[in-house]
Enzyme design. Structure first.
Site, PDB file in Angstrom:
ATOM      1  N   ARG A 249       2.619  13.094  19.959  1.00 40.34           N
ATOM      2  CA  ARG A 249       2.216  14.602  20.239  1.00 40.34           C
ATOM      3  C   ARG A 249       1.489  14.266  21.992  1.00 40.34           C
ATOM      4  O   ARG A 249       2.260  15.601  22.369  1.00 40.34           O
ATOM      5  CB  ARG A 249       0.521  14.382  19.483  1.00 40.34           C
ATOM      6  N   ALA A 250       1.925  13.316  22.296  1.00 37.30           N
ATOM      7  CA  ALA A 250       1.632  13.695  24.137  1.00 37.30           C
ATOM      8  C   ALA A 250       3.247  13.887  24.667  1.00 37.30           C
ATOM      9  O   ALA A 250       2.905  14.917  25.763  1.00 37.30           O
ATOM     10  CB  ALA A 250       1.622  11.578  24.523  1.00 37.30           C
TER      11      ALA A 250
END
Length: 637
Positions: A249-250
């Site tokens: 997700r980052a």
């Protein structure tokens, strides 16, 4: 009354930028705003609404909404519930949307998001993950879109955020009040001007807000044409790998944020500077490997990671096919500086901490020295207060309260009204009662109560024996590691904690009851050790803290956890006084557990004796690990 203009906000540049980027690219996922009280967090967020572009809703063009989710909201209000008006009027089951539906294509704002009840956090996690809300309850099956920018504000002193929800925020910003006198003067001046005449103040900054709104709309239009090259994508992947973040997700959020920043500044492609700005907003809350790690992003660490990412980005570029000779030369940067500097630089860093245990303060005879560094932590077993309470929502002990999750209805009306079950029970008898039109006819037999189940958070008071008998370095290191493990467990279960250390001639309350468990860890790491062991004073101080806290929060039950070898010292009657103090604590109906820290072949069993006086449980230090011993430690009521 006119709202405070976004353009009138003084300072808070990083927060303003984070909110603007989310307005440019809603797919970033929102902003978490952490900061001390009185830093205009809520003011800035609410001012964002006027800048958001209008949205299409069922063929109608309307302004984007900012929907506030109160901390004390019920689950029905958040996700929606049955439309009782339609049921009563038409006899048909229909769905009435909640706050998540209202926030679709807008902003969902949660003030004090760290205090949000766990069952509402679960709802937010589901909605943020899927972009839709699915409701299956009371005979209703309904689904609707719920894509929104999630903005939360919080004061870290009041407790941290659950890791699952923390990761859902695309960006995170820490704010604090400026220490610059001129800036502080300007903040006060503008606020006073606003309070004197809100409309005139808003009109003064309206042109600046309109210009900013137009720039956001233009950036949204440019967003689709911004190019993210493979080189910058490799840089992004390298940065996320360098900071060892969980999942992917980052990487996605960083890419979206860098693209939004490029569009905001008017660029057509993502540059290294865009990636750096995005990293400063995206990575601080994701690099925390433990809830007790310090938040934020060290600039030197970011510089080093950007340097490595730059090398990775250049190394990933394909060589020109018409000139194969530079291949050997292009490998020099890859095999030169990093390989020469890597092992040499890492060596001293890895070896340095190994010498610390033998350095100053490592001896046993010192009477006033820092505590030993904690040993490895573990997943602590559940220490549960016996019985069923009615305290604040949490994840430790069993509870029943009006805030719990409704699991079923009952004919017992002492549990609070279960409205939908009451209506349905009455509906079955309407024909028999002669109703053909008009209002629903109710009878006492129709009333249904609501059964709610849940867990509560408790007050955990740690009494840590830091005396000379506990000061052998290996033992104290193990005790400190155990306390940190228990504190981590308290953090996850939404408890309040207090820490009392016992050494010398007194018991010191190093941390009054608080929800900010990470502060407890920092205080524990600076704990002093050595001297005698006045356990009686420790028990009496714990009793005093718990009784005082009962006046403030009568429904929050307490659990005292004492970590000691039981060797009370400080006079010939020290052990007797400790037993008397333990009796007083037990008579105050305080649940307790003694963690026996005694080691060696010869064991006196004094900790177990104290546990009996406390009418509580006793476990060995090694038995605190949930992996080693299963089950629940139940102390006497």
């Amino acid at each position: 009354m006119a709202g405070f203009p976004f353009s009138a906000v003084v300072g808070q540049d990083q927060l303003r930028l984070a909110l603007i980027l989310c307005a440019v690219h809603p797919g970033i996922g929102g902003v978490l705003v952490r900061g001390e009280k009185g830093t205009a967090k809520s003011t800035v967020v609410r001012a964002l609404t006027a800048l958001l572009p209008a949205v299409d809703d069922a063929g109608v063009r309307r302004p984007a909404r900012l929907v506030e989710l109160p901390v004390g909201a019920t689950e029905d209000r958040v996700i929606g519930s049955i439309d009782l008006e339609k049921v009563l009027r038409d006899g048909e089951r229909a769905f009435q949307p909640g706050l998540l539906a209202a926030a679709h294509q807008g902003v969902l704002y949660v003030d004090e998001v760290n205090l949000l009840h766990d069952h509402l956090v679960d709802v937010l996690l589901d909605a943020a993950a899927m972009g839709r809300v699915h409701v299956e309850r009371d005979g209703i099956s309904h689904s609707h879109a719920a894509k929104f920018v999630l903005v939360g504000t919080m004061n870290p002193e009041e407790g941290e955020l659950r890791p699952q929800l923390l990761d859902r925020f695309g960006l995170a910003v820490d704010v604090s009040a400026s220490r610059d006198v001129d800036v502080r003067m300007e903040v006060v001046r503008r606020r006073l001007d606003y309070e004197r005449d809100p409309q005139a103040f808003a009109d003064r900054y309206a042109p600046a807000d309109q210009e900013l709104a137009a720039e956001i709309l233009s950036a949204r239009i440019r967003l689709e044409d911004v190019e993210l090259s493979n080189r910058e994508l490799r840089r992004i992947a390298s940065l996320c790998a360098s900071f060892d973040v969980d999942g992917m997700r980052a990487d996605l959020v960083l890419a979206r944020t860098a693209t939004a920043h490029a569009a905001w500044r008017g660029g057509t492609e993502v540059t290294e500077e865009d990636v750096r700005v995005a990293a400063e907003l995206t990575l601080p809350h994701r690099r925390r490997r433990d809830p007790f790690d310090e938040p934020g992003l060290d600039q030197q660490q970011l510089d080093d990671a950007m340097h490595r990412a730059d090398e990775d980005a250049r190394a990933g570029e394909p060589e020109p096919p018409e000139n194969p000779e530079p291949e050997s030369g292009s490998g020099e940067p890859e095999g030169g500086e990093p390989e020469d500097g890597g092992p040499d630089d890492d060596g001293p860093d890895d070896d340095g901490p190994q010498d610390d245990p033998d350095g100053p303060g490592g001896g046993v005879r010192a009477t006033d020295r820092p505590s030993a560094p904690p040993s490895s932590q573990f997943k602590a077993k559940l220490l549960e207060v016996p019985g069923v309470g009615e305290g604040a929502p949490g994840r430790r002990s069993r509870s029943t309260s009006s805030r719990g999750r409704v699991v079923r209805s009952t004919t017992d009306r002492g549990h609070g009204l279960h409205l939908t079950s009451t209506v349905f029970a009455a509906a079955e008898s309407q024909v028999a009662r002669g109703r053909t039109a008009g209002r629903l006819r109710l009878a006492p037999a129709d009333l249904r109560g609501a059964i709610r189940e849940g867990r509560e958070g408790n007050l955990i008071v740690f009494v840590v024996d830091a005396s000379g008998s506990m000061a052998a370095r290996d033992r104290l290191s193990a005790v400190t590691g155990a306390v940190v493990s228990l504190l981590r467990d308290a953090y996850q279960r939404r408890d309040k904690v207090a820490v009392i250390t016992v050494r010398g001639r007194e018991a010191e309350l190093v941390l009054p009851p608080t929800s900010s468990v990470d502060i407890a860890v920092r205080r524990l790491q600076s704990m002093r050790t050595g001297g005698k062991s006045p356990l009686a004073e420790g028990f009496l101080r714990a009793r005093e803290v718990i009784l005082r806290e009962r006046l403030r929060d009568p429904q929050r039950r307490a659990l005292m956890v004492a970590l000691t070898d039981g060797r009370a010292t400080g006079g010939k009657d020290a052990l007797h006084r400790a037993r008397v103090a333990a009796h007083l604590l037990a008579d105050a109906s305080v649940a307790s557990i003694v963690v026996d820290c005694e080691t060696g072949l010869v064991r006196l069993g004094l900790a177990a004796e104290l546990a009996r006086e406390l009418r509580g449980g006793c476990v060995r230090l090694a038995e605190l690990s949930a992996q080693q011993v299963a089950g629940v430690v139940r102390a006497a009521a």
